[in-house]
Design an enzyme around this catalytic site. Sequence first.
Site, mmCIF file in Angstrom:
data_model
loop_
_atom_site.group_PDB
_atom_site.id
_atom_site.type_symbol
_atom_site.label_atom_id
_atom_site.label_comp_id
_atom_site.label_asym_id
_atom_site.label_seq_id
_atom_site.Cartn_x
_atom_site.Cartn_y
_atom_site.Cartn_z
ATOM 1 N N CYS A 37 39.648 46.024 35.650
ATOM 2 C CA CYS A 37 39.929 45.513 36.986
ATOM 3 C C CYS A 37 39.238 44.175 37.178
ATOM 4 C CB CYS A 37 39.408 46.475 38.049
ATOM 5 S SG CYS A 37 40.512 47.836 38.336
ATOM 6 N N CYS A 42 44.818 43.769 41.803
ATOM 7 C CA CYS A 42 44.895 44.273 40.435
ATOM 8 C C CYS A 42 45.212 43.100 39.526
ATOM 9 C CB CYS A 42 45.810 45.477 40.341
ATOM 10 S SG CYS A 42 47.522 45.302 40.054
ATOM 11 N N CYS A 87 43.497 49.096 39.842
ATOM 12 C CA CYS A 87 43.756 49.283 38.411
ATOM 13 C C CYS A 87 43.395 50.706 38.013
ATOM 14 C CB CYS A 87 42.932 48.313 37.583
ATOM 15 S SG CYS A 87 43.276 46.591 37.971
#
Length: 159
Positions: A87, A7, A79
């Site tokens: 992301c 992430c 994400c």
Amino acid sequence: MNVLFLCTGNSCRSILGEATFNHIAPAGWHAMSAGSKPTGYVHPRSLALLAKEGIAAEGYHSKSWENLPTTPDIVITVCGSAAGETCPAYLGPVIRTHWGVEDPAHVKGTDEEIDAAFVKAYSILRRRIEALFALPLEQLKHDKTALKAALDTIANSIA
């Protein structure tokens, strides 16, 4: 198989994914985590939650995807889609899937509400990881198309 939980900040969700994955992984499977813009710290609530769940929380730190100890076979971005996050896209010949989870670090409210957001993120990731390990892994390791489809199905069916 090496799995990267990726992430942006690498302080909450990707750390929860990495630690949980490694806690319950069968032999031959290992997770790591990283961020495209690491915060430089692991959120204390993530560490406290892992400890509460009986998962070793020592040694985890926020790190960049530019310093991975090994090349991943699978990249799982975590994400959240509804939060307007972008992301990071890992570049390389890997299986990619998106297991979006809202970022508990951005939740405002009482301690109970914030803790509940961390538990929710952990619970979603735990159920998805358990679903992965319930699959015929030896067979899927040799069929990347089927493995990708299974990973995507997990993302879309477990919230």
